[in-house]
Design an enzyme around this catalytic site. Sequence first.
Site, PDB file in Angstrom:
ATOM      1  N   GLY A  45      41.915 -25.253  -0.616  1.00  0.00           N
ATOM      2  CA  GLY A  45      41.467 -25.621   0.719  1.00  0.00           C
ATOM      3  C   GLY A  45      41.111 -24.368   1.487  1.00  0.00           C
ATOM      4  O   GLY A  45      41.692 -23.306   1.243  1.00  0.00           O
ATOM      5  N   GLN A  50      38.939 -18.762   8.243  1.00  0.00           N
ATOM      6  CA  GLN A  50      39.479 -17.897   7.185  1.00  0.00           C
ATOM      7  C   GLN A  50      38.429 -17.000   6.543  1.00  0.00           C
ATOM      8  O   GLN A  50      38.769 -16.082   5.796  1.00  0.00           O
ATOM      9  CB  GLN A  50      40.154 -18.736   6.091  1.00  0.00           C
ATOM     10  N   CYS A  92      49.184 -20.027   1.824  1.00  0.00           N
ATOM     11  CA  CYS A  92      47.915 -19.965   2.543  1.00  0.00           C
ATOM     12  C   CYS A  92      47.163 -18.736   2.055  1.00  0.00           C
ATOM     13  O   CYS A  92      47.757 -17.664   1.916  1.00  0.00           O
ATOM     14  CB  CYS A  92      48.183 -19.852   4.042  1.00  0.00           C
ATOM     15  N   LEU A  93      45.865 -18.882   1.804  1.00  0.00           N
ATOM     16  CA  LEU A  93      45.059 -17.751   1.329  1.00  0.00           C
ATOM     17  C   LEU A  93      45.091 -16.586   2.320  1.00  0.00           C
ATOM     18  O   LEU A  93      44.921 -15.438   1.930  1.00  0.00           O
ATOM     19  CB  LEU A  93      43.609 -18.178   1.090  1.00  0.00           C
ATOM     20  N   HIS A 134      47.152 -29.042   6.623  1.00  0.00           N
ATOM     21  CA  HIS A 134      47.103 -27.570   6.638  1.00  0.00           C
ATOM     22  C   HIS A 134      45.752 -27.084   7.183  1.00  0.00           C
ATOM     23  O   HIS A 134      45.699 -26.195   8.049  1.00  0.00           O
ATOM     24  CB  HIS A 134      47.346 -27.059   5.208  1.00  0.00           C
ATOM     25  N   GLU A 135      44.656 -27.687   6.687  1.00  0.00           N
ATOM     26  CA  GLU A 135      43.318 -27.222   7.115  1.00  0.00           C
ATOM     27  C   GLU A 135      43.013 -27.633   8.560  1.00  0.00           C
ATOM     28  O   GLU A 135      42.408 -26.869   9.307  1.00  0.00           O
ATOM     29  CB  GLU A 135      42.235 -27.738   6.163  1.00  0.00           C
ATOM     30  N   HIS A 138      44.621 -25.224  10.766  1.00  0.00           N
ATOM     31  CA  HIS A 138      43.843 -23.973  10.862  1.00  0.00           C
ATOM     32  C   HIS A 138      42.810 -24.063  11.982  1.00  0.00           C
ATOM     33  O   HIS A 138      42.608 -23.116  12.735  1.00  0.00           O
ATOM     34  CB  HIS A 138      43.083 -23.717   9.551  1.00  0.00           C
TER      35      HIS A 138
HETATM   36 ZN   LIG Z   1      45.712 -21.736   5.056  1.00  0.00          ZN
END
Ligand SMILES: [Zn+2]
Length: 169
Positions: A45, A50, A92-93, A134-135, A138
């Site tokens: 995701g 990001q 998370c990336l 989660h997204e 963000h």
């Molecule tokens: Zn994330």
Amino acid sequence: MIYPIVKFGNPVLEKPAEPVTVFDGDLKKLVEDMFESMYEAHGIGLAAPQIGFSKRVAVIDITFKGDENAKLVLVNPEIIHSEGKHTQPEGCLSIPEFREPVSRARKVTVRAQDINGKWFERCGEDLLARALLHETDHLNGKLYISHLSALKRDLMKRKIRKLVKAGEW
Ligand SMILES: [Zn+2]
């Protein structure tokens, strides 16, 4: 085009992203770039902030290239229903190397626009529900660490500050 992933500490991750009002070729390109950047970073995701774009766009593929039909594009998404609860380790990336258990709803419904601006609703359970939450978080400038205890969060932030100092972040 593959973009580098913006890491925790960059203010773009902690401010609400701008709604999308124009559904044009630039948006299609952004979505393409987001999938490419997400796969390159081995994620399932990714939200536009990001990769440095403060826009309400997210992409998800919980099968990681396993099923073309699983690719999900969410423009201006909103969680309109959630139920149940489960706790799973989450990462998370933008906060690489860290994973912590996070409690989230087990089942959610999201309302969003597709790449052409058409509204749709989508239900998700378990991992998909977690990704949708989660997204969407963000895009509201919220990171998963905001769901942790203050103690855990401070510990993580301290570790990250050390990494930043060492030039490893
Ligand atoms: Zn994330």
